[in-house]
Design a protein around this motif. Structure first.
Motif, PDB file in Angstrom:
ATOM      1  N   PHE A   1     -66.002 -46.243 -66.776  1.00 56.11           N
ATOM      2  CA  PHE A   1     -65.088 -47.344 -67.068  1.00 56.11           C
ATOM      3  C   PHE A   1     -65.376 -48.501 -66.130  1.00 56.11           C
ATOM      4  O   PHE A   1     -64.773 -48.607 -65.062  1.00 56.11           O
ATOM      5  CB  PHE A   1     -63.639 -46.891 -66.938  1.00 56.11           C
ATOM      6  N   PRO A   2     -66.344 -49.318 -66.502  1.00 57.88           N
ATOM      7  CA  PRO A   2     -66.692 -50.420 -65.617  1.00 57.88           C
ATOM      8  C   PRO A   2     -65.508 -51.368 -65.490  1.00 57.88           C
ATOM      9  O   PRO A   2     -64.925 -51.763 -66.487  1.00 57.88           O
ATOM     10  CB  PRO A   2     -67.859 -51.085 -66.337  1.00 57.88           C
TER      11      PRO A   2
ATOM     12  N   GLN B   1     -54.824 -55.857 -56.293  1.00 57.36           N
ATOM     13  CA  GLN B   1     -54.898 -55.068 -57.527  1.00 57.36           C
ATOM     14  C   GLN B   1     -54.876 -55.956 -58.761  1.00 57.36           C
ATOM     15  O   GLN B   1     -55.237 -55.524 -59.845  1.00 57.36           O
ATOM     16  CB  GLN B   1     -53.711 -54.097 -57.628  1.00 57.36           C
ATOM     17  N   GLN B   2     -54.383 -57.171 -58.569  1.00 48.29           N
ATOM     18  CA  GLN B   2     -54.185 -58.016 -59.735  1.00 48.29           C
ATOM     19  C   GLN B   2     -55.506 -58.557 -60.247  1.00 48.29           C
ATOM     20  O   GLN B   2     -56.418 -58.813 -59.476  1.00 48.29           O
ATOM     21  CB  GLN B   2     -53.231 -59.171 -59.395  1.00 48.29           C
ATOM     22  N   SER B   3     -55.561 -58.741 -61.549  1.00 47.32           N
ATOM     23  CA  SER B   3     -56.802 -59.248 -62.125  1.00 47.32           C
ATOM     24  C   SER B   3     -56.732 -60.756 -62.311  1.00 47.32           C
ATOM     25  O   SER B   3     -57.683 -61.394 -62.665  1.00 47.32           O
ATOM     26  CB  SER B   3     -57.054 -58.579 -63.466  1.00 47.32           C
ATOM     27  N   LYS B   4     -55.558 -61.305 -62.079  1.00 53.86           N
ATOM     28  CA  LYS B   4     -55.399 -62.751 -62.174  1.00 53.86           C
ATOM     29  C   LYS B   4     -54.657 -63.236 -60.932  1.00 53.86           C
ATOM     30  O   LYS B   4     -53.981 -62.465 -60.277  1.00 53.86           O
ATOM     31  CB  LYS B   4     -54.567 -63.107 -63.413  1.00 53.86           C
TER      32      LYS B   4
ATOM     33  N   TYR C   1     -51.692 -64.943 -59.121  1.00 57.28           N
ATOM     34  CA  TYR C   1     -50.310 -65.279 -59.414  1.00 57.28           C
ATOM     35  C   TYR C   1     -49.677 -65.947 -58.208  1.00 57.28           C
ATOM     36  O   TYR C   1     -50.251 -65.986 -57.120  1.00 57.28           O
ATOM     37  CB  TYR C   1     -49.515 -64.027 -59.782  1.00 57.28           C
TER      38      TYR C   1
ATOM     39  N   ALA D   1     -52.369 -55.790 -64.932  1.00 59.23           N
ATOM     40  CA  ALA D   1     -53.650 -55.147 -64.631  1.00 59.23           C
ATOM     41  C   ALA D   1     -53.783 -53.781 -65.287  1.00 59.23           C
ATOM     42  O   ALA D   1     -54.057 -52.793 -64.637  1.00 59.23           O
ATOM     43  CB  ALA D   1     -53.849 -55.031 -63.121  1.00 59.23           C
TER      44      ALA D   1
ATOM     45  N   CYS E   1     -55.908 -51.531 -67.737  1.00 66.70           N
ATOM     46  CA  CYS E   1     -57.248 -51.491 -68.319  1.00 66.70           C
ATOM     47  C   CYS E   1     -57.222 -50.655 -69.577  1.00 66.70           C
ATOM     48  O   CYS E   1     -56.620 -49.587 -69.610  1.00 66.70           O
ATOM     49  CB  CYS E   1     -58.237 -50.892 -67.327  1.00 66.70           C
TER      50      CYS E   1
ATOM     51  N   GLY F   1     -59.864 -49.259 -72.632  1.00 66.38           N
ATOM     52  CA  GLY F   1     -61.246 -49.199 -73.084  1.00 66.38           C
ATOM     53  C   GLY F   1     -61.674 -47.789 -73.407  1.00 66.38           C
ATOM     54  O   GLY F   1     -60.985 -46.821 -73.101  1.00 66.38           O
ATOM     55  N   TRP F   2     -62.834 -47.725 -74.063  1.00 68.11           N
ATOM     56  CA  TRP F   2     -63.423 -46.424 -74.325  1.00 68.11           C
ATOM     57  C   TRP F   2     -64.387 -46.110 -73.211  1.00 68.11           C
ATOM     58  O   TRP F   2     -64.925 -47.014 -72.568  1.00 68.11           O
ATOM     59  CB  TRP F   2     -64.170 -46.440 -75.653  1.00 68.11           C
TER      60      TRP F   2
ATOM     61  N   VAL G   1     -64.383 -52.602 -70.856  1.00 68.53           N
ATOM     62  CA  VAL G   1     -62.979 -52.357 -70.552  1.00 68.53           C
ATOM     63  C   VAL G   1     -62.271 -53.699 -70.506  1.00 68.53           C
ATOM     64  O   VAL G   1     -62.753 -54.639 -69.887  1.00 68.53           O
ATOM     65  CB  VAL G   1     -62.838 -51.637 -69.197  1.00 68.53           C
TER      66      VAL G   1
ATOM     67  N   THR H   1     -58.947 -55.883 -69.417  1.00 61.08           N
ATOM     68  CA  THR H   1     -57.809 -55.832 -68.502  1.00 61.08           C
ATOM     69  C   THR H   1     -56.702 -56.710 -69.055  1.00 61.08           C
ATOM     70  O   THR H   1     -56.934 -57.863 -69.379  1.00 61.08           O
ATOM     71  CB  THR H   1     -58.221 -56.300 -67.104  1.00 61.08           C
TER      72      THR H   1
ATOM     73  N   ASN I   1     -52.783 -58.286 -68.985  1.00 62.41           N
ATOM     74  CA  ASN I   1     -51.566 -58.644 -68.243  1.00 62.41           C
ATOM     75  C   ASN I   1     -50.538 -59.146 -69.246  1.00 62.41           C
ATOM     76  O   ASN I   1     -50.837 -60.048 -70.033  1.00 62.41           O
ATOM     77  CB  ASN I   1     -51.848 -59.762 -67.236  1.00 62.41           C
TER      78      ASN I   1
ATOM     79  N   SER J   1     -58.837 -44.928 -73.639  1.00 63.21           N
ATOM     80  CA  SER J   1     -58.204 -44.672 -72.345  1.00 63.21           C
ATOM     81  C   SER J   1     -57.428 -45.902 -71.909  1.00 63.21           C
ATOM     82  O   SER J   1     -57.914 -47.024 -72.046  1.00 63.21           O
ATOM     83  CB  SER J   1     -59.254 -44.370 -71.284  1.00 63.21           C
TER      84      SER J   1
ATOM     85  N   PHE K   1     -55.415 -47.197 -68.535  1.00 61.65           N
ATOM     86  CA  PHE K   1     -55.133 -46.795 -67.161  1.00 61.65           C
ATOM     87  C   PHE K   1     -54.832 -48.000 -66.293  1.00 61.65           C
ATOM     88  O   PHE K   1     -55.192 -49.127 -66.615  1.00 61.65           O
ATOM     89  CB  PHE K   1     -56.287 -45.993 -66.572  1.00 61.65           C
TER      90      PHE K   1
ATOM     91  N   TYR L   1     -52.062 -50.411 -60.736  1.00 67.60           N
ATOM     92  CA  TYR L   1     -51.090 -51.385 -60.269  1.00 67.60           C
ATOM     93  C   TYR L   1     -49.789 -50.662 -59.956  1.00 67.60           C
ATOM     94  O   TYR L   1     -49.476 -49.696 -60.633  1.00 67.60           O
ATOM     95  CB  TYR L   1     -50.896 -52.424 -61.373  1.00 67.60           C
TER      96      TYR L   1
END
Lengths: 674, 378
Positions: free
Chosen positions: A6-7, A153-156, A158, B161, B163, B165-166, B171, B173, B175, B202, B204, B207
């Motif tokens: 899971f990249p 942890q956030q991907s954006k 804020y 946050a 995720c 994806g397979w 994947v 992400t 929000n 999946s 997951f 956060y």
């Protein structure tokens, strides 16, 4: 193992980066008061570089540069003169790594390392300082670190506030569980001896006294210890907090006797049983019960009204009627003591003790010796001699001063007694004992604290470093060791009231301590409140040790067995979890789904139980037909249930009767369930 | 929690690899993909456990069009970071003991509590999240099939946050802060032609603190048609039989070019074709009909191909369809079990490609790849 395949984007966002840097600065800030101050510029340098990299102004530092910078830091640390194997060094290294880490944080993993190190550094801070203020600062640091943990942890990116709010909320919700652990988790004795921080430098009264030491101490308004009395508080002039007995005089400095007794142990520092102590005193007068919290001093000496007959806590009764801590006091220490101040002590004097109490250097201070001979010759008794010496202090031109002239090192007693006549308590005590010994009367110097400041708000007595005092004990036939305080002859106000009053005319009270708040009169009210809060903090929070834990739990829950504790902890834990579940709204179920859908879902489950499973492709309508075919007995119910369901879902005209339809569905479902 | 994903057996998911033999096996095979396996496999037969998800998993993750994550579907476990934090806590505790520092005790307990509360926060971040299959776009074998999902959460909640994806695919992400419903597109690589149903998805998140990983699956009932990879076999040009039907070619009814006759009006007929003259005379509405002539009607005929190998033939036909479509030709397709009359246009192309994709699967009726989206989840 799950993450494999899971990249994810593992980079920290810009705001996450700023959070990290802010957290780093917050964590490091208080520590630079205890560690080399140049650690902070290193952090700022690293942080600025990092930010410039993120903004695209600078390149990522290469390995070569990192190594150079790292070596520079280590070199500076080596040059800073911190002992290699010490906590200071460990803490400094941790700080250095913490600061440099800002250079290379890009990935989430690096951020985690920084934050975990930050948590450990808060712990390190508590090693240096445990005050309430620092504890509050620790909470602030925790909040910022947790906020940073959220931010990375956030991907954006804020805004700051929601993160801060979330982290405070999490920590706040954690509080009950933390307290549960705090109150119930078993406390252990130290596993091994640990190096001390510079924050644990020895303070307060030491085991030697040179005139001037105590005067220096009197410039400090740090708290030495606080006392809470169980019953009546003795009068101010009775409050002689006896600490050390200094027997040996080398002509300049008084020290504890270093002449070994028969057992090869330093006299006075060996442990006596309560019985042994009880044998050497004649109990007189009422007991005084009190509770003392000693501030950290880095030394094992404890101060109490003498003689102490009972000690509750980690301390033992030593020789010379003293109490001594098993270990150096590096964190606030609580003891419960019972004293009988009016008792006679050491009525029997051994030859060995007599020799110690008569020791004088071979030569020097001839003038004083002559004076002693002359006075003794003209006195009828020892008592008269003592009185004449004291009268001399009282009637002659002696001054009590915090600014005594420098004395020569050869004949310091002569210089003071005959010439300058200006001195502090140490001068008076030292020369008085000298005079006694010169006349063949056993005597010794006693150091400790005298008096203290009563805190009306908190109902406790605060004894500060400036209350440090030196007085004497003279051994008299039939009376044992009797306390004499020559300072009281010169400056009665020092004993009756306090040092500040005694020094009023001179204006030398805390004169070197420019920052001291104790001098500001109008702050007294607030100060009393703060002191009182701090007393409670030390007494109840910092003082929560193994004993306190046992007492507290006993008081709360009665006699305890392991089983009982298990039940209590389990129950409280479950309660806290329940609280969390309620607070976080985790108990609400399927709130997103309308009731009719829930009912239909139950209908499908029910059908499945009866062997008719709804296929994915089947609409409610096709399923109805299918089910009616398969279960002809229930065909009517299935039909009307589905019809009702469809109407509720798709017929806008029944809005007003919605509830009755739902009720119909429910009753049909009940019928089907039979 | 970690070991609760216990009794899955590793197995390879070979989608349609046996060509026409694997009839309908796809839907049975869906679950047994490469997801992590653990020690204690049930004493089931190897075969059975290879074929199916364990029963409890199947129950928890039924194949649905829409799935909401809830208690029984979310797994939580400690991450490596929490392991590191536990070490730090141990260190602090030792410090607290050795220096007899109450505050350091408190600090270590607070951090421990933080790990525990993380479980609930991470769970909350996943809980209530609803995934709905919206649409799947077809693709050629070897390319990526794109699936459109709707991700939503209850209005009063926020999700961060997460995720989705397979395994071994991209994947996404997600929000959900200001919007409570968003659409995302996920792609999945394909290998073989046919009806492609991706394995379970999946979902997951770690956060808010990264200390706890929350994990869930969704087996969404959606599939994409995977066309054969277009691959032209140069030497076989004559095989695609330019079967020109006489001179005229084939008539395409309802054309617009040549007049072919008059019939009664039917709803939907263009007003331009209404025979107004006749209406004026008789009062009856009649429509003139026209036809187009596909003068070069092309037939892609399976039997006429001399190349051997089912998949190679299909690939070749696929390439031809694309070629003719691009040339805007009118063409027909004839493969065993299915004949598609010549036509042109996007829809026709898709019909042909779908027929090629599903060749041998015995189900030609459902050419639509749209996922139906009726109200009820299961």
């Amino acid at each position: 193992m799950f993450e494999k395949g899971f990249p994810q984007d593992k980079l920290i966002t810009y705001s996450g980066m700023l959070w990290l840097l802010a957290a780093q600065i917050v964590v490091m800030l208080p520590l630079i008061f205890y560690l080399p101050i140049w650690l902070l510029p290193i952090l700022i340098f690293s942080a600025v570089w990092r930010i410039r990299v993120m903004q695209g102004h600078n390149a990522q530092p290469g390995n070569f540069i990192k190594i150079i910078i790292g070596l520079l830091g280590l070199g500076a640390l080596a040059a800073s003169g911190i002992k290699v194997v010490s906590l200071d060094m460990m803490a400094s290294l941790l700080m250095l790594g913490f600061a440099y880490k800002a250079l290379e944080v890009i990935q989430r993993r690096d951020g985690m390392v920084v934050i975990l190190t930050g948590f450990v550094l808060i712990g390190v801070l508590f090693l240096y300082n445990q005050s309430m203020l620092i504890a509050l600062y620790g909470v602030l640091s925790m909040t910022v670190l947790t906020g940073a943990l959220i931010a990375i942890q956030q991907s954006k990116s804020y805004a700051i506030l929601p993160n801060l709010r979330l982290s405070s909320m999490m920590l706040l919700l954690c509080l009950p569980l933390m307290l549960l652990f705090f109150f119930f988790a078993p406390r252990f004795e130290p596993f091994w001896k640990v190096p001390q921080t510079s924050g644990h430098a020895k303070t307060g009264i030491s085991d030697s006294m040179t005139p001037g030491d105590i005067a220096e101490l009197s410039q400090s308004d740090d708290l030495a210890f606080s006392v809470k009395f169980e019953g009546k508080r003795p009068g101010q002039n009775e409050l002689y907090w006896r600490g050390l007995v200094l027997q040996h005089f080398d002509g300049k400095t008084w020290t504890q006797s270093d002449i070994p007794n028969g057992k090869g142990i330093k006299i006075g520092n060996d442990r006596l049983s309560e019985k042994q102590v009880a044998e050497s005193i004649v109990k007189r007068g009422d007991s005084v019960e009190y509770e003392v919290i000693y501030e950290k001093s880095g030394q094992p000496w404890l101060f109490a009204l003498t003689p102490v007959l009972e000690v509750k806590g980690r301390a033992f009764l030593g020789g010379d009627f003293r109490i001594i801590s098993y270990r150096d006091i590096n964190e606030p220490k609580l003891l419960k003591l019972t004293s009988y101040p009016k008792s006679l002590r050491g009525v029997e004097l051994s030859d060995y003790d007599r020799d110690l109490a008569l020791q004088l250097p071979d030569g020097g201070n001839q003038k004083s010796r002559l004076l002693a001979d002359r006075l003794m010759a003209s006195s009828a008794s020892k008592q008269e001699y003592i009185n004449r010496v004291l009268d001399r202090f009282r009637q002659d031109q002696y001054f009590y001063t915090l600014r005594p002239p420098t004395l020569g090192s050869e004949n310091s007693i002569d210089d003071f007694l005959i010439d300058s006549k200006r001195g502090f308590c140490a001068h008076y005590a030292g020369s008085f004992v000298f005079m006694m010994r010169a006349a063949g009367i056993p005597a010794r110097v006693v150091t400790g604290y005298q008096g203290g400041k009563w805190n009306e708000q908190g109902q406790f007595l605060a004894v500060h470093q400036f209350d440090a005092h030196a007085w004497t004990e003279v051994w008299l036939e039939g009376q044992g060791w009797v306390r004499f305080d020559p300072t009281a002859m010169v400056a009665p106000s020092r004993i009756e009231q306090n040092l500040e009053t005694a020094m009023e005319s001179e204006g030398s009270f805390l004169e070197d301590n420019f920052l001291s708040m104790s001098k500001i009169k109008w702050l007294d009210g607030i100060r009393e409140k703060i002191d009182s809060a701090q007393y409670a903090w030390r007494r109840h929070v910092l003082g929560y040790d193994k004993n306190a834990q046992q007492n507290f739990l006993k008081k709360m829950f009665g006699e305890l067995s392991v089983q009982k504790i298990g039940f209590i902890v389990g129950g409280l834990f479950a309660g806290i979890i329940l609280l969390w579940v309620m607070f976080l709204g985790l108990a609400r179920k399927r709130e997103t789904e309308a009731e009719e859908h829930q009912l239909y879902r139950r209908f499908c489950d029910l059908m499945a139980k009866k062997g008719v499973t709804r296929d994915l492709s089947q609409t409610p309508e096709t399923f109805r037909r299918f089910a009616m075919q398969e279960l002809p007995d229930l065909a009517g119910e299935i039909n009307s249930f589905t019809q009702t369901y469809s109407s509720v879902c798709y017929d806008p005209s029944i809005q007003s009767k919605h509830q009755s339809y739902i009720d119909d569905m429910k009753s049909l479902l009940k019928k089907l369930n039979r | 929690m970690n070991s609760s994903l216990g009794n899955l057996k590793i197995s390879k998911f070979k989608l349609g690899s046996k060509g026409s033999e694997s009839k309908n096996s796809v839907s049975k095979n869906f679950g047994s993909n490469n997801f992590g396996s653990k020690k204690k496999a049930k004493p089931k037969s190897e075969e059975e456990s290879n074929q199916k998800l364990p029963q409890w998993m199947e129950k928890r993750f039924p194949e649905t069009r829409q799935m909401t994550l809830d208690l029984k579907r979310i797994f939580v476990f400690l991450t490596g970071t929490s392991g590191a934090l536990l070490i730090a806590i141990g260190l602090l505790f030792l410090m607290g003991v050795n220096f007899q520092s109450t505050l350091i005790y408190a600090l270590s307990f607070w951090l421990l509590a933080l790990i525990i509360i993380s479980i609930f926060f991470t769970y909350r971040n996943l809980s209530g999240l609803t995934l709905r299959a919206v649409q799947a776009s077809p693709c050629f074998a070897g390319e990526k099939a794109v699936f459109e999902l709707e991700v939503s959460c209850p209005k009063q909640q926020k999700k961060s946050a997460i995720c989705i994806g397979w395994k071994n695919q991209d994947v996404a992400t997600v929000n959900l802060h200001d919007n409570h419903t968003i659409h995302i597109k996920l792609s999945h690589s394909t290998k073989h032609r046919g009806r492609f149903k991706p394995e379970k998805l999946s979902i997951f998140t770690s956060y808010p603190l990264g200390l706890i990983k929350g994990w869930s699956y969704a087996l969404l009932n959606m599939n994409s048609i995977v066309y054969p990879a277009p691959l032209l076999q140069e030497s076989e040009d004559k095989g695609d039989s330019l079967d020109e039907e006489a001179d005229q070619g084939m008539e395409i009814p309802r054309g617009t070019t040549d007049f072919s006759g008059i019939r009664d009006y039917q709803a939907g007929d263009s007003p331009r074709h209404i025979h107004w003259g006749a209406y004026a005379k008789t009062g009856k509405v009649q429509t003139k009909t026209f036809v187009d002539y596909a003068s070069h009607d092309l037939w892609l005929d399976w039997d006429a191909l001399s190349i051997s190998g089912t998949e190679i033939k299909l690939s070749h036909l696929c390439a031809k369809v694309l070629q003719y479509h691009q040339e805007q030709q009118v063409y027909g397709l004839n493969i065993p079990g299915r004949t598609i009359q010549p036509a042109s246009g996007e829809a026709h192309r898709n019909t042909c490609l779908t027929a090629l994709a599903l060749f041998g699967e015995g189900d030609h009726s459902d050419a639509q790849t749209q996922v139906s989206t009726d109200g009820i989840g299961s």
